[in-house]
Structures are given as structure tokens and as C-alpha cells.
Design a protein around this motif. Structure first.
Motif, PDB file in Angstrom:
ATOM      1  N   PRO A   1      32.583  -0.661 -31.709  1.00 30.05           N
ATOM      2  CA  PRO A   1      31.735  -0.760 -30.511  1.00 30.05           C
ATOM      3  C   PRO A   1      30.644   0.300 -30.475  1.00 30.05           C
ATOM      4  CG  PRO A   1      33.875   0.179 -29.965  1.00 30.05           C
ATOM      5  CD  PRO A   1      33.971  -0.285 -31.387  1.00 30.05           C
ATOM      6  N   GLY A   2      29.553  -0.061 -29.810  1.00 29.20           N
ATOM      7  CA  GLY A   2      28.460   0.873 -29.623  1.00 29.20           C
ATOM      8  C   GLY A   2      28.693   1.747 -28.406  1.00 29.20           C
ATOM      9  N   PHE A   3      27.662   2.489 -28.027  1.00 33.52           N
ATOM     10  CA  PHE A   3      27.727   3.371 -26.868  1.00 33.52           C
ATOM     11  C   PHE A   3      26.781   2.829 -25.802  1.00 33.52           C
ATOM     12  CE2 PHE A   3      29.073   5.902 -30.438  1.00 33.52           C
ATOM     13  CZ  PHE A   3      30.094   6.686 -29.937  1.00 33.52           C
ATOM     14  N   PRO A   4      27.259   2.644 -24.591  1.00 32.92           N
ATOM     15  CA  PRO A   4      26.418   2.058 -23.548  1.00 32.92           C
ATOM     16  C   PRO A   4      25.330   3.030 -23.071  1.00 32.92           C
ATOM     17  CG  PRO A   4      28.542   2.710 -22.637  1.00 32.92           C
ATOM     18  CD  PRO A   4      28.630   2.920 -24.107  1.00 32.92           C
ATOM     19  N   VAL A   5      24.071   2.689 -23.350  1.00 30.27           N
ATOM     20  CA  VAL A   5      22.934   3.479 -22.876  1.00 30.27           C
ATOM     21  C   VAL A   5      21.842   2.508 -22.426  1.00 30.27           C
ATOM     22  CG1 VAL A   5      23.397   5.467 -24.373  1.00 30.27           C
ATOM     23  CG2 VAL A   5      21.932   3.617 -25.205  1.00 30.27           C
ATOM     24  N   ASP A   6      20.881   3.014 -21.673  1.00 26.20           N
ATOM     25  CA  ASP A   6      19.739   2.220 -21.227  1.00 26.20           C
ATOM     26  C   ASP A   6      18.562   2.568 -22.117  1.00 26.20           C
ATOM     27  OD1 ASP A   6      18.026   0.623 -19.835  1.00 26.20           O
ATOM     28  OD2 ASP A   6      17.829   1.955 -18.094  1.00 26.20           O
ATOM     29  N   PRO A   7      18.240   1.742 -23.119  1.00 28.46           N
ATOM     30  CA  PRO A   7      17.267   2.151 -24.140  1.00 28.46           C
ATOM     31  C   PRO A   7      15.836   2.214 -23.633  1.00 28.46           C
ATOM     32  CG  PRO A   7      17.926  -0.130 -24.499  1.00 28.46           C
ATOM     33  CD  PRO A   7      18.806   0.404 -23.404  1.00 28.46           C
ATOM     34  N   LEU A   8      15.122   3.197 -24.153  1.00 25.01           N
ATOM     35  CA  LEU A   8      13.681   3.296 -23.915  1.00 25.01           C
ATOM     36  C   LEU A   8      12.916   2.628 -25.045  1.00 25.01           C
ATOM     37  CD1 LEU A   8      11.157   4.561 -22.501  1.00 25.01           C
ATOM     38  CD2 LEU A   8      11.490   6.544 -24.001  1.00 25.01           C
ATOM     39  N   ASN A   9      13.388   2.822 -26.288  1.00 26.01           N
ATOM     40  CA  ASN A   9      12.648   2.367 -27.466  1.00 26.01           C
ATOM     41  C   ASN A   9      13.631   2.092 -28.600  1.00 26.01           C
ATOM     42  OD1 ASN A   9      10.798   2.034 -29.612  1.00 26.01           O
ATOM     43  ND2 ASN A   9      10.747   4.242 -29.968  1.00 26.01           N
ATOM     44  N   VAL A  10      13.779   0.831 -28.985  1.00 24.46           N
ATOM     45  CA  VAL A  10      14.784   0.476 -29.997  1.00 24.46           C
ATOM     46  C   VAL A  10      14.262   0.619 -31.427  1.00 24.46           C
ATOM     47  CG1 VAL A  10      15.922  -1.117 -28.406  1.00 24.46           C
ATOM     48  CG2 VAL A  10      14.189  -1.994 -30.000  1.00 24.46           C
ATOM     49  N   LEU A  11      12.959   0.874 -31.587  1.00 22.52           N
ATOM     50  CA  LEU A  11      12.406   1.012 -32.931  1.00 22.52           C
ATOM     51  C   LEU A  11      13.005   2.235 -33.616  1.00 22.52           C
ATOM     52  CD1 LEU A  11       8.719   0.248 -31.966  1.00 22.52           C
ATOM     53  CD2 LEU A  11      10.243  -1.270 -33.239  1.00 22.52           C
ATOM     54  N   GLY A  12      13.600   2.034 -34.760  1.00 22.04           N
ATOM     55  CA  GLY A  12      14.214   3.137 -35.494  1.00 22.04           C
ATOM     56  C   GLY A  12      15.695   3.313 -35.238  1.00 22.04           C
TER      57      GLY A  12
ATOM     58  N   ALA B   1      22.026   4.195 -39.831  1.00 18.69           N
ATOM     59  CA  ALA B   1      22.282   4.395 -41.259  1.00 18.69           C
ATOM     60  C   ALA B   1      22.534   5.867 -41.577  1.00 18.69           C
ATOM     61  CB  ALA B   1      21.116   3.866 -42.088  1.00 18.69           C
ATOM     62  N   SER B   2      21.771   6.757 -40.959  1.00 17.01           N
ATOM     63  CA  SER B   2      21.949   8.180 -41.245  1.00 17.01           C
ATOM     64  C   SER B   2      23.308   8.666 -40.762  1.00 17.01           C
ATOM     65  CB  SER B   2      20.825   8.996 -40.612  1.00 17.01           C
ATOM     66  OG  SER B   2      20.863   8.945 -39.199  1.00 17.01           O
ATOM     67  N   GLY B   3      23.715   8.241 -39.567  1.00 16.82           N
ATOM     68  CA  GLY B   3      25.027   8.642 -39.053  1.00 16.82           C
ATOM     69  C   GLY B   3      26.161   8.080 -39.891  1.00 16.82           C
ATOM     70  N   PHE B   4      26.011   6.811 -40.290  1.00 20.38           N
ATOM     71  CA  PHE B   4      27.041   6.192 -41.141  1.00 20.38           C
ATOM     72  C   PHE B   4      27.142   6.921 -42.479  1.00 20.38           C
ATOM     73  CE2 PHE B   4      27.970   3.469 -44.745  1.00 20.38           C
ATOM     74  CZ  PHE B   4      29.281   3.095 -44.442  1.00 20.38           C
ATOM     75  N   ILE B   5      26.005   7.175 -43.110  1.00 27.59           N
ATOM     76  CA  ILE B   5      26.023   7.846 -44.415  1.00 27.59           C
ATOM     77  C   ILE B   5      26.682   9.214 -44.303  1.00 27.59           C
ATOM     78  CG2 ILE B   5      24.531   8.946 -46.142  1.00 27.59           C
ATOM     79  CD1 ILE B   5      22.624   6.517 -45.786  1.00 27.59           C
TER      80      ILE B   5
ATOM     81  N   GLY C   1      27.494   6.386 -36.776  1.00 25.50           N
ATOM     82  CA  GLY C   1      26.206   5.702 -36.874  1.00 25.50           C
ATOM     83  C   GLY C   1      25.759   5.147 -35.536  1.00 25.50           C
ATOM     84  N   ASN C   2      26.679   4.528 -34.816  1.00 28.02           N
ATOM     85  CA  ASN C   2      26.349   3.992 -33.497  1.00 28.02           C
ATOM     86  C   ASN C   2      25.894   5.092 -32.551  1.00 28.02           C
ATOM     87  OD1 ASN C   2      26.992   1.377 -34.253  1.00 28.02           O
ATOM     88  ND2 ASN C   2      29.068   1.458 -33.439  1.00 28.02           N
ATOM     89  N   ALA C   3      26.518   6.258 -32.654  1.00 26.99           N
ATOM     90  CA  ALA C   3      26.143   7.384 -31.796  1.00 26.99           C
ATOM     91  C   ALA C   3      24.718   7.848 -32.100  1.00 26.99           C
ATOM     92  CB  ALA C   3      27.125   8.537 -31.970  1.00 26.99           C
ATOM     93  N   SER C   4      24.373   7.930 -33.383  1.00 22.02           N
ATOM     94  CA  SER C   4      23.008   8.323 -33.749  1.00 22.02           C
ATOM     95  C   SER C   4      22.001   7.323 -33.198  1.00 22.02           C
ATOM     96  CB  SER C   4      22.868   8.427 -35.270  1.00 22.02           C
ATOM     97  OG  SER C   4      23.577   9.537 -35.778  1.00 22.02           O
ATOM     98  N   GLY C   5      22.305   6.035 -33.346  1.00 26.23           N
ATOM     99  CA  GLY C   5      21.404   5.004 -32.838  1.00 26.23           C
ATOM    100  C   GLY C   5      21.255   5.069 -31.331  1.00 26.23           C
ATOM    101  N   ALA C   6      22.362   5.282 -30.623  1.00 29.64           N
ATOM    102  CA  ALA C   6      22.325   5.327 -29.160  1.00 29.64           C
ATOM    103  C   ALA C   6      21.498   6.497 -28.654  1.00 29.64           C
ATOM    104  CB  ALA C   6      23.750   5.415 -28.612  1.00 29.64           C
ATOM    105  N   GLN C   7      21.541   7.613 -29.359  1.00 29.11           N
ATOM    106  CA  GLN C   7      20.741   8.767 -28.942  1.00 29.11           C
ATOM    107  C   GLN C   7      19.254   8.551 -29.202  1.00 29.11           C
ATOM    108  OE1 GLN C   7      22.943  12.762 -29.839  1.00 29.11           O
ATOM    109  NE2 GLN C   7      23.842  11.195 -31.164  1.00 29.11           N
ATOM    110  N   VAL C   8      18.918   7.941 -30.324  1.00 32.24           N
ATOM    111  CA  VAL C   8      17.516   7.761 -30.680  1.00 32.24           C
ATOM    112  C   VAL C   8      16.832   6.731 -29.787  1.00 32.24           C
ATOM    113  CG1 VAL C   8      15.986   6.886 -32.504  1.00 32.24           C
ATOM    114  CG2 VAL C   8      17.695   8.632 -33.024  1.00 32.24           C
ATOM    115  N   VAL C   9      17.545   5.695 -29.332  1.00 30.75           N
ATOM    116  CA  VAL C   9      16.895   4.694 -28.481  1.00 30.75           C
ATOM    117  C   VAL C   9      16.511   5.252 -27.113  1.00 30.75           C
ATOM    118  CG1 VAL C   9      18.029   2.751 -29.619  1.00 30.75           C
ATOM    119  CG2 VAL C   9      19.053   3.724 -27.542  1.00 30.75           C
ATOM    120  N   LEU C  10      16.968   6.444 -26.794  1.00 34.59           N
ATOM    121  CA  LEU C  10      16.594   7.088 -25.535  1.00 34.59           C
ATOM    122  C   LEU C  10      15.261   7.826 -25.649  1.00 34.59           C
ATOM    123  CD1 LEU C  10      20.074   8.601 -24.587  1.00 34.59           C
ATOM    124  CD2 LEU C  10      19.065   6.468 -23.759  1.00 34.59           C
ATOM    125  N   GLN C  11      14.694   7.857 -26.875  1.00 30.79           N
ATOM    126  CA  GLN C  11      13.498   8.646 -27.149  1.00 30.79           C
ATOM    127  C   GLN C  11      12.304   7.744 -27.467  1.00 30.79           C
ATOM    128  OE1 GLN C  11      13.784  11.867 -26.663  1.00 30.79           O
ATOM    129  NE2 GLN C  11      16.029  11.839 -26.451  1.00 30.79           N
TER     130      GLN C  11
END
Length: 342
Positions: free
Chosen positions: A266-277, A283-287, A303-313
Motif C-alpha cells: 500500500p501507498g501513503f495517503p497524501v493530497d498531491p500537489l504535483n505527481v510528476l516525478g 524507484a530511488s526508495g525501492f533501490i 519507494g512508496n514513501a519517497s513518492g508520497a513525499q515528492v508529490v507534495l512538492q
């Protein structure tokens, strides 16, 4: 053997100009923030911020944009030994709009771009035995000489038993005939240990007809593709890929293994600002987790945590989280284990 480096990523690099007016229609944008981008560059940055020793193999022009990209990489302690300066070529650029929750138009400027002009000679200078893992992104396969260079790099990695991760990374407008995307990717999959892609990218790898693709609002990175996703997954696994990670946005990731194991992370529930990237952050978190010897579940959760943090930016590489930030975020969101239903 004690490896000198953790990972080398191969493919695109660019200057990314993100709209400063979040929510504005593209025609109403008044200004842009300059960041860096390109899937391999983003992934290398994410890995480096988590503490891995990373190299990037790409090309930049002998221009100020190339200086901009190199300066960023050096400040992030990413090895630039294999960032080639390509005479007569231009560092590529991307212009991006941000219209949450579901519109993120982008325009590529990649005519005569330097990153697609990396050659066999450049690749021959890389000691692949020095790395624990090689990551490649499929857009690097769209044109020569980069296409042959990637195949050569993967062959060299295979010869020294270094695992290869393929980000399926489908950008339809970078291919003269989108059907050749699937043909090229499928010819490489037998040499790849781990493949990562969205459902749309998985379908693109098995694309049979242009009519299966619909791109709305110039969302090149998020096309709608028709097809049988389970059949496409099965066909990819039959090529010899050992692990297939299917990214499902806010729902997280589904893991498929060649041994028949299938499970959701499962992913982490966040309200995304920008899903690009977000996929590059995943991938970086998974690796990172994979190279720590973690279970696939735990590595994907990272990996999901890295993605969830970046979509807030409002950007990607420039906002990749550190290890401390990711562990704190994961701890505040239920940890690595399966979230408990309320």
C-alpha cells in the motif's frame, strides 16, 4: 567482491522549468522555477540523498544548461565521471504545468539533445563491476546512438552479474512509431532482473496499434492506453524478468515475481500537489531498500514513501527526501507494515 559504488543510472538529463502558478492553465503561466530532471538523474538524486554512492551516465551540451545540470549533480555528491559533454548538441529541456489534482501538461525540447548521443565509446569507459546495480530508463532506447549504447551497457552489466533495473518510462512523443517502443523494450527484458512501470507503461510494452493510446491535455507522462493488463504482465514475466513492480499511484505497488508470487504494497495517503516525478522517487526508495537486502515488501514501502513525499512538492529531483526524512515520514504514517484498517 567489495563494490566501490552502489548504483549507476543511465539515460535522460535535462533542465526542468516548472510553472510558478500552481493551478493556472498553461497559457496563463507567468513564470517558471528552474530545476533539474530526467528520470535517471531524478533516480540518482533520490538514491544519493538516501545515502547511496551513485553515478549518472548521460550527455549534456557544452552550454550553460549543461553547466547548470553538472553543478547540481556535483552539489549532490553524484559522480559525474560518465556525464559526457557532447560537442554541437544541446542539453535537453522540459516545460511543465501544474494543475492539480489531475492535469500536469509538459512539453519536451529534445531536438539534437545531448543525452541521446551517448555512445559505445562512452559506455566502454565504465567499469560495471564497480557497481552493485545498474538502472536504465526506456526513453534512452528511443533513438540511436543511445539505444545501442544502452544495450551494450546492459550486456556488460550481465557479464559481471550486476543486476539491471529497467524503468519502462514510456514517453510516446519521443518515438517515431510508438509500436517500436514495445518491440525495443521486449528485446531488452530478457537481460533485465527488475522492471518497474505504471499500468499504462506495462500496456505500452505490449502495444500493437497507435489507436490504443490517447493523450489528453498534453500529459505525455500519463497517457491512457487500452489493453489487457494481466496479459501484458504475464508476457513480461515470460521474457525472463524476475521481479515486476506495477505502480498504481495512490494505491501503491503490486509486486509480481517469476516464481508466481503476487502481493500489494500500500501507498501513503497524501493530497498531491504535483505527481510528476513520483515514479522516479519510488524507484530511488525501492533501490535503496533492495540494496540494503530488505524484503521486496519493505523496499517497495520505502519507494512508496519517497513518492508520497515528492508529490507534495513543486518539483522532483530538487525535493527528493533524505533517509532521515523518509524514516520519519514512514514512522508517522504507520511504519513499514501493512496499515491497520480503521
Amino acid at each position: 567482491m567489495n563494490k566501490e559504488m552502489d548504483v549507476i543510472t543511465i539515460g535522460r538529463s535535462s533542465i526542468d522549468l516548472y510553472s510558478q502558478q500552481v493551478g493556472a492553465d498553461f497559457v496563463d503561466i507567468k513564470g517558471f522555477d528552474a530545476f533539474v530532471g530526467g528520470s535517471p538523474l531524478n533516480i540518482a538524486t533520490g538514491c544519493a540523498r538516501l545515502g547511496l554512492k551513485c553515478s549518472l551516465f548521460t550527455g549534456v551540451g557544452e552550454d550553460k544548461v549543461g553547466d547548470f545540470i553538472l553543478n547540481f549533480l556535483q552539489n549532490e555528491s553524484i559522480d559525474t565521471t560518465h556525464v559526457a559533454r557532447i560537442p554541437g548538441a544541446r542539453s535537453s529541456a522540459v516545460v511543465l504545468g501544474i494543475q492539480p489534482p489531475d492535469r500536469f501538461p509538459l512539453v519536451y525540447y529534445r531536438d539534437n539533445c545531448a543525452d541521446i548521443q551517448i555512445t559505445l565509446d562512452h559506455a566502454s569507459q565504465i567499469n560495471f563491476n564497480a557497481y552493485k546495480l545498474v538502472e536504465i530508463s526506456a526513453t534512452a532506447l528511443s533513438k540511436e546512438p543511445s539505444r545501442s549504447t544502452v544495450f551494450y551497457a546492459v550486456e556488460k552489466a550481465n557479464q559481471v552479474a550486476v543486476p539491471v533495473v529497467l524503468d519502462i518510462d514510456f514517453r510516446a512523443d519521443q518515438w517515431q512509431d510508438v509500436r517500436s517502443f514495445g518491440l525495443t523494450v521486449r528485446s531488452l527484458l530478457s537481460k533485465v532482473k527488475i522492471a518497474i512501470g505504471t499500468e499504462e507503461e506495462i500496456l505500452a510494452a505490449m502495444l500493437k496499434d497507435q489507436s490504443q493510446i490517447t493523450i489528453e491535455h498534453q500529459q505525455i507522462s500519463a497517457p491512457k492506453i487500452t489493453g489487457d493488463i494481466e496479459e501484458a504482465i504475464d508476457l513480461i514475466l515470460k521474457t525472463g524478468v524476475e521481479i515486476l513492480l506495477v505502480k498504481r499511484g495512490s494505491q501503491g505497488v503490486t509486486v509480481y515475481t517469476a516464481g508466481g508470487e503476487v502481493f500489494n504494497v500500500p501507498g501513503f495517503p497524501v493530497d498531491p500537489l504535483n505527481v510528476l516525478g513520483a515514479g522516479d522517487a519510488f524507484a530511488s526508495g525501492f533501490i535503496y531498500g533492495y540494496l540494503q537486502g530488505w524484503s521486496l515488501y519493505k523496499a517497495c514501502r520505502m519507494g512508496n514513501a519517497s513518492g508520497a513525499q515528492v508529490v507534495l512538492q513543486s518539483g522532483c529531483a530538487n525535493f527528493m527526501p533524505t533517509l532521515e526524512e523518509s524514516l520519519s515520514f514512514i514512522g508517522s504514517q504507520g511504519g513499514f507494515q501493512v496499515p491497520v484498517e480503521s
